[in-house]
Design an enzyme around this catalytic site. Structure first.
Site, PDB file in Angstrom:
ATOM      1  N   GLY A 137       0.819  -1.204   0.000  1.00 24.90           N
ATOM      2  CA  GLY A 137       0.000   0.000   0.000  1.00 24.90           C
ATOM      3  C   GLY A 137       0.852   1.252   0.000  1.00 24.90           C
ATOM      4  O   GLY A 137       2.085   1.202   0.045  1.00 24.90           O
ATOM      5  N   THR A 185       1.326   3.751   2.304  1.00 25.79           N
ATOM      6  CA  THR A 185       2.159   3.967   3.491  1.00 25.79           C
ATOM      7  C   THR A 185       3.106   2.807   3.714  1.00 25.79           C
ATOM      8  O   THR A 185       4.284   2.999   4.037  1.00 25.79           O
ATOM      9  CB  THR A 185       1.280   4.166   4.740  1.00 25.79           C
ATOM     10  OG1 THR A 185       0.320   5.193   4.497  1.00 25.79           O
ATOM     11  CG2 THR A 185       2.130   4.550   5.942  1.00 25.79           C
ATOM     12  N   ARG A 239       0.666 -10.860   0.310  1.00 23.04           N
ATOM     13  CA  ARG A 239       0.001 -11.795  -0.596  1.00 23.04           C
ATOM     14  C   ARG A 239       0.588 -11.731  -1.997  1.00 23.04           C
ATOM     15  O   ARG A 239       0.412 -12.648  -2.787  1.00 23.04           O
ATOM     16  CB  ARG A 239      -1.508 -11.500  -0.636  1.00 23.04           C
ATOM     17  CG  ARG A 239      -2.220 -11.883   0.659  1.00 23.04           C
ATOM     18  CD  ARG A 239      -3.669 -11.457   0.646  1.00 23.04           C
ATOM     19  NE  ARG A 239      -3.802 -10.000   0.715  1.00 23.04           N
ATOM     20  CZ  ARG A 239      -4.964  -9.363   0.755  1.00 23.04           C
ATOM     21  NH1 ARG A 239      -6.088 -10.060   0.711  1.00 23.04           N
ATOM     22  NH2 ARG A 239      -5.011  -8.041   0.831  1.00 23.04           N
ATOM     23  N   LEU A 276      -2.224  -2.718   6.896  1.00 22.04           N
ATOM     24  CA  LEU A 276      -3.294  -3.302   6.088  1.00 22.04           C
ATOM     25  C   LEU A 276      -4.486  -2.360   5.994  1.00 22.04           C
ATOM     26  O   LEU A 276      -4.867  -1.729   6.982  1.00 22.04           O
ATOM     27  CB  LEU A 276      -3.751  -4.623   6.699  1.00 22.04           C
ATOM     28  CG  LEU A 276      -2.801  -5.816   6.544  1.00 22.04           C
ATOM     29  CD1 LEU A 276      -3.300  -6.988   7.357  1.00 22.04           C
ATOM     30  CD2 LEU A 276      -2.644  -6.196   5.080  1.00 22.04           C
ATOM     31  N   GLY A 277      -5.059  -2.269   4.811  1.00 18.43           N
ATOM     32  CA  GLY A 277      -6.228  -1.420   4.632  1.00 18.43           C
ATOM     33  C   GLY A 277      -6.711  -1.456   3.200  1.00 18.43           C
ATOM     34  O   GLY A 277      -5.916  -1.597   2.274  1.00 18.43           O
ATOM     35  N   TYR A 322     -17.235   2.781   7.961  1.00 17.83           N
ATOM     36  CA  TYR A 322     -15.779   2.654   7.894  1.00 17.83           C
ATOM     37  C   TYR A 322     -15.143   2.954   9.251  1.00 17.83           C
ATOM     38  O   TYR A 322     -14.299   2.198   9.742  1.00 17.83           O
ATOM     39  CB  TYR A 322     -15.240   3.602   6.826  1.00 17.83           C
ATOM     40  CG  TYR A 322     -13.736   3.594   6.662  1.00 17.83           C
ATOM     41  CD1 TYR A 322     -13.116   2.675   5.824  1.00 17.83           C
ATOM     42  CD2 TYR A 322     -12.935   4.512   7.338  1.00 17.83           C
ATOM     43  CE1 TYR A 322     -11.734   2.668   5.657  1.00 17.83           C
ATOM     44  CE2 TYR A 322     -11.555   4.511   7.185  1.00 17.83           C
ATOM     45  CZ  TYR A 322     -10.965   3.586   6.348  1.00 17.83           C
ATOM     46  OH  TYR A 322      -9.599   3.573   6.193  1.00 17.83           O
ATOM     47  N   LYS A 336     -13.022   0.537  12.087  1.00 15.80           N
ATOM     48  CA  LYS A 336     -11.707   0.935  12.620  1.00 15.80           C
ATOM     49  C   LYS A 336     -11.755   1.083  14.144  1.00 15.80           C
ATOM     50  O   LYS A 336     -10.806   0.712  14.849  1.00 15.80           O
ATOM     51  CB  LYS A 336     -11.256   2.240  11.977  1.00 15.80           C
ATOM     52  CG  LYS A 336     -10.981   2.151  10.478  1.00 15.80           C
ATOM     53  CD  LYS A 336      -9.828   1.235  10.171  1.00 15.80           C
ATOM     54  CE  LYS A 336      -9.423   1.300   8.707  1.00 15.80           C
ATOM     55  NZ  LYS A 336      -8.308   0.384   8.387  1.00 15.80           N
ATOM     56  N   LEU A 361      -4.639  10.272   3.451  1.00 13.70           N
ATOM     57  CA  LEU A 361      -3.263  10.044   3.022  1.00 13.70           C
ATOM     58  C   LEU A 361      -3.071  10.486   1.583  1.00 13.70           C
ATOM     59  O   LEU A 361      -3.890  10.169   0.710  1.00 13.70           O
ATOM     60  CB  LEU A 361      -2.924   8.555   3.147  1.00 13.70           C
ATOM     61  CG  LEU A 361      -2.909   7.987   4.567  1.00 13.70           C
ATOM     62  CD1 LEU A 361      -2.887   6.467   4.529  1.00 13.70           C
ATOM     63  CD2 LEU A 361      -1.724   8.526   5.351  1.00 13.70           C
ATOM     64  N   ARG A 378      -7.589   5.750  -7.160  1.00 10.81           N
ATOM     65  CA  ARG A 378      -8.797   5.750  -6.342  1.00 10.81           C
ATOM     66  C   ARG A 378      -9.498   7.084  -6.544  1.00 10.81           C
ATOM     67  O   ARG A 378      -9.039   8.114  -6.027  1.00 10.81           O
ATOM     68  CB  ARG A 378      -8.459   5.536  -4.865  1.00 10.81           C
ATOM     69  CG  ARG A 378      -7.880   4.156  -4.542  1.00 10.81           C
ATOM     70  CD  ARG A 378      -7.658   3.991  -3.044  1.00 10.81           C
ATOM     71  NE  ARG A 378      -7.110   2.684  -2.720  1.00 10.81           N
ATOM     72  CZ  ARG A 378      -6.816   2.298  -1.472  1.00 10.81           C
ATOM     73  NH1 ARG A 378      -7.008   3.137  -0.461  1.00 10.81           N
ATOM     74  NH2 ARG A 378      -6.331   1.096  -1.237  1.00 10.81           N
TER      75      ARG A 378
END
Length: 261
Positions: free
Chosen positions: A13, A15, A37, A72-73, A124, A128, A151, A159
């Site tokens: 990702g 970050t 992965r 992770l996100g 969301y 979290k 971010l 996106r």
């Protein structure tokens, strides 16, 4: 040079990718392990890659390290459903934290969200918030919760929602002062840098939450370099010689036949 080891999950990702590069370039770390992965693009002599299915992640997949960084996100759109979103953003981080605890990893750092709260009206943020609460209840030795705002940075994927939000926030940035300052966008590379600084230099507490304005200000401590003393200065005898004025004192020597007092 230090002797620290780090594990990073979520290294592909925005970050996470920056974090891996900065860890590899940091002299305090001699080993950086990525559990992913798919294989990251970045390579480095310090870097070890473990390709794993997070649904089948086991305790032996996680070796001891000083820090485990969880980046992770995803988004509901990318995940395809709320169920898959919760798996990536809630189930995987919690399971990895549990394995880290079993392996004796002393510090778990996780990225959540600026508005993380179980009672939030936004789905969301509720997810979290639940993750944060369950991690706290897990009783980790040290837990650092990272709550960045939007971010920004160069993503490999596009996106639309985030790009639109980024443009709006850039235009509104000068107006975000006082309490609204927390909503200012933050560079992903700065969040990654802040996480390393937290691991190396921040006060060690069982649970600490780091909000975006604080993350934006974190920087490495200034290293004071001692000035080398030149040979000329060291051997400047004129500087160190005794004063020209010497006061003589009368000295009496005692003979052996004198009475001892």
């Amino acid at each position: 040079m230090g002797m620290r080891a780090a594990i990073v999950v979520g290294a592909t990702g925005l970050t996470g990718a920056s974090l891996v590069e900065q860890l590899c370039e940091n002299d305090e770390y001699v080993s950086v392990t990525v559990i992913a992965r798919k294989k990251p693009v970045f390579t480095h002599p310090k870097l070890e890659i473990k390709i794993r299915d997070f649904d089948r992640l086991e305790e032996q997949d996680i070796e001891f390290a000083h820090e485990l960084y969880c980046c992770l996100g995803t988004t509901i759109k990318k995940a395809g459903s709320r169920e898959m979103f919760e798996k990536v953003d809630f189930e995987y981080p919690l399971a990895i934290a549990s394995l880290a605890k079993k392996r004796g990893i002393p510090h778990f750092l996780v990225i959540t969200s600026m508005g993380a709260k179980e009672s939030s009206p936004f789905y969301y943020n509720r997810v979290k918030g639940k993750l944060e609460q369950d991690l706290i209840e897990l009783g980790l030795q040290r837990l650092s919760i990272i709550r960045p705002s939007l971010l920004v940075g160069q993503r490999h994927e596009f996106r639309l929602g985030e790009k639109a939000g980024e443009k709006v926030l850039k235009l509104a940035q000068p107006l975000l002062i006082g309490p609204l300052k927390a909503a200012r966008a933050i560079e992903a590379s700065q969040v990654a840098k802040a996480m390393i600084i937290i691991a190396l230099y921040e006060k060690q507490q069982p649970v600490t939450i780091y909000k975006s304005p604080h993350l934006a200000k974190l920087d490495y401590p200034e290293i004071i370099v001692k000035e080398d003393v030149s040979r000329e200065t060291l051997f400047n005898w004129d500087k160190h010689k005794l004063s020209d004025t010497v006061v003589d004192k009368e000295v009496h020597f005692q003979h052996d036949d004198q009475e001892q007092k």
